[in-house]
Design an enzyme around this catalytic site. Structure first.
Site, PDB file in Angstrom:
ATOM      1  N   ASP A 185      -2.674   6.709  -5.607  1.00  0.00           N
ATOM      2  CA  ASP A 185      -2.893   5.743  -4.531  1.00  0.00           C
ATOM      3  C   ASP A 185      -3.056   4.350  -5.114  1.00  0.00           C
ATOM      4  O   ASP A 185      -3.863   4.142  -6.012  1.00  0.00           O
ATOM      5  CB  ASP A 185      -4.136   6.138  -3.742  1.00  0.00           C
ATOM      6  CG  ASP A 185      -4.438   5.177  -2.606  1.00  0.00           C
ATOM      7  OD1 ASP A 185      -3.486   4.738  -1.926  1.00  0.00           O
ATOM      8  OD2 ASP A 185      -5.622   4.874  -2.392  1.00  0.00           O
ATOM      9  N   ASP A 215       0.838  -1.188   0.000  1.00  0.00           N
ATOM     10  CA  ASP A 215       0.000   0.000   0.000  1.00  0.00           C
ATOM     11  C   ASP A 215       0.876   1.242   0.000  1.00  0.00           C
ATOM     12  O   ASP A 215       1.647   1.473   0.931  1.00  0.00           O
ATOM     13  CB  ASP A 215      -0.904  -0.004   1.233  1.00  0.00           C
ATOM     14  CG  ASP A 215      -1.996   1.053   1.155  1.00  0.00           C
ATOM     15  OD1 ASP A 215      -1.846   2.011   0.377  1.00  0.00           O
ATOM     16  OD2 ASP A 215      -2.995   0.925   1.871  1.00  0.00           O
TER      17      ASP A 215
END
Length: 449
Positions: free
Chosen positions: A329, A129
């Site tokens: 992201d 992530d």
């Protein structure tokens, strides 16, 4: 002069989403299935790790019961909205903690890598992530962790240590406490609560050992929101992989995400400056003090077809005071734009569709029940244009009866800044380079799948 680059696909979603989510969204052809990856090899090599889709045949986290396409899309959109609200709360300075919060964990990414932890190494699958910092894993003796969880057995590692209460980092975790001179923390999220220890041990990424890596070691969980695997934070905060391995990887990495259309395929996570693409189009990375871990870029405009959409400058502006702006992201599924940017983009898209009847599906407000022929969408960054083919901004039902624009308006929570989030549908089948020392984000074509 801005350069052009086309992206192919994108992904990021919560761990609780079902396997059929993408099997139903995008058909997998027999020819693709013939290229199945051998899940037992090849091994990760050098400083490059294989990246698996969390619901691929190589992942143990595939849910057993499928959902209908419509229910899957509705659930995915709902969970995606929660993640965007979380990211907005971070940049507003509402929840700045070095250990991944519960909401952060729940909204974990779609892609996993193999990491060996301890001495001798125990293999765990961790979600990667780019918007989170800390590493987090379920540890031995965890009460209430999912039955399917593979835990790290700290008793079998000769290099494992708990972090003492007097260490400065102990005061940075949420609700810190001291038990038997071990730094612990507690938090609640959704319908769950967790208790964890702050610990250190050796992490081995591909062939690279990183001794004394600080991570959260989960000891107790209640509720049903705890995911089965750990989290590997690739942000640029003080507890991230980049910070803890700075001398080894020089705060540089790249990744190539496999497409949803090829769930059996693997991409790659390449750590360090060695082997990164030389000829790559780049845009400057911006650093926002409101949330220094996130990767901000300067989005200056959006085109639908050849038309530059009329968007107020303040809707795209980078604001270090409030934390507003645009981030890249790897954990959000659908691109989210603030209202002043999304509405004109959506309206121009609809205009190009002519008189076709518009319907909605959950949070998607631009869906059609007829075949769609649409132009490209282009994100215009400083120094780099990214042109998206249809697979990057449309989702189709398996039967082909519903097609939706796979973007949405950013949710507005109780924060004073709302983010534009460029999500990872746009990132599949391209090499995304994060080069912190040179403050640049790069994009190069690469067949990841």
């Amino acid at each position: 002069m801005a350069s052009s680059s086309s992206f192919h696909s994108f992904s990021k979603m919560s761990l609780i989403l079902p396997l059929c989510l993408f099997l139903l969204l995008l058909l997998i052809s027999p020819s693709q299935g013939a290229k199945n990856t051998n899940c037992n090899g090849p091994d990760d090599e050098g400083s490059t790790l294989q990246v698996f889709h969390i619901y691929s045949k190589c992942s143990p986290f595939k849910p057993s019961k499928p959902m209908s396409w419509e229910d899957s899309v509705l659930q995915m959109q709902s969970n995606d909205q929660s993640r965007v609200l979380y990211l907005s709360s971070l940049v507003a300075g509402k929840s700045v903690v070095p250990i991944a919060s519960g909401r952060q964990i729940t909204q974990s990414p779609t892609y996993i890598v193999r990491v060996k932890i301890g001495t001798p190494g125990q293999t765990l699958l961790m979600a990667m992530d780019t918007s989170n910092d800390a590493a987090w894993i379920p540890c031995n003796g965890c009460v209430g962790c999912p039955a399917s969880t593979t835990v790290f057995d700290s008793a079998k590692s000769t290099s494992f240590q708990n972090v003492g209460c007097g260490v400065a980092g102990c005061q940075q975790v949420p609700n810190p406490s001291c038990l038997a001179n071990t730094c612990s923390f507690n938090m609640t999220y959704g319908g769950s609560s967790i208790a964890a220890n702050l610990s250190i041990d050796t992490f081995r990424l591909a062939a690279d050992p990183i001794p004394s890596y600080t991570f959260g070691c989960l000891q107790k969980a209640t509720g049903n929101s705890v995911p089965p695997q750990g989290l590997l934070g690739l942000g640029r905060g003080p507890m991230s992989l980049l910070s803890q391995s700075q001398s080894l990887y020089q705060s540089t990495f790249s990744y190539c995400l496999p497409s949803f259309k090829g769930l059996n395929f693997t991409g790659s996570l390449r750590l360090g400056p060695t082997g990164q693409p030389k000829n790559i189009k780049t845009t400057p990375l911006l650093k926002n003090p409101r949330r220094s871990s996130l990767y901000y870029v300067n989005l200056v405009g959006i085109k639908v077809g050849k038309k530059v959409v009329d968007i107020p400058a303040e809707a795209l502006a980078f604001n270090p005071t409030t934390g507003a702006g645009t981030i890249i992201d790897s954990g959000t599924v659908f691109t989210r734009l603030v209202q002043a940017a999304y509405v004109p983009v959506r309206d121009e898209f609809r205009r190009r569709m002519g008189n076709a009847t518009v319907s909605s599906l959950g949070g998607f407000d631009t869906c059609y029940n007829v075949p769609v022929t649409v132009p490209t969408i282009t994100f215009m960054f400083s120094g780099m244009n990214v042109t998206l083919p249809q697979d990057n901004f449309l989702i189709h039902s398996t039967a082909g009866t519903i097609t939706c624009l796979a973007m949405a308006e950013a949710p507005v929570g109780n924060v004073n800044s709302v983010l534009n989030v460029i999500a990872n549908l746009q990132q599949q089948n391209h090499r995304i380079l994060i080069d912190v020392p040179n403050s640049r984000l790069g994009v190069a074509r690469e067949a990841c799948s």
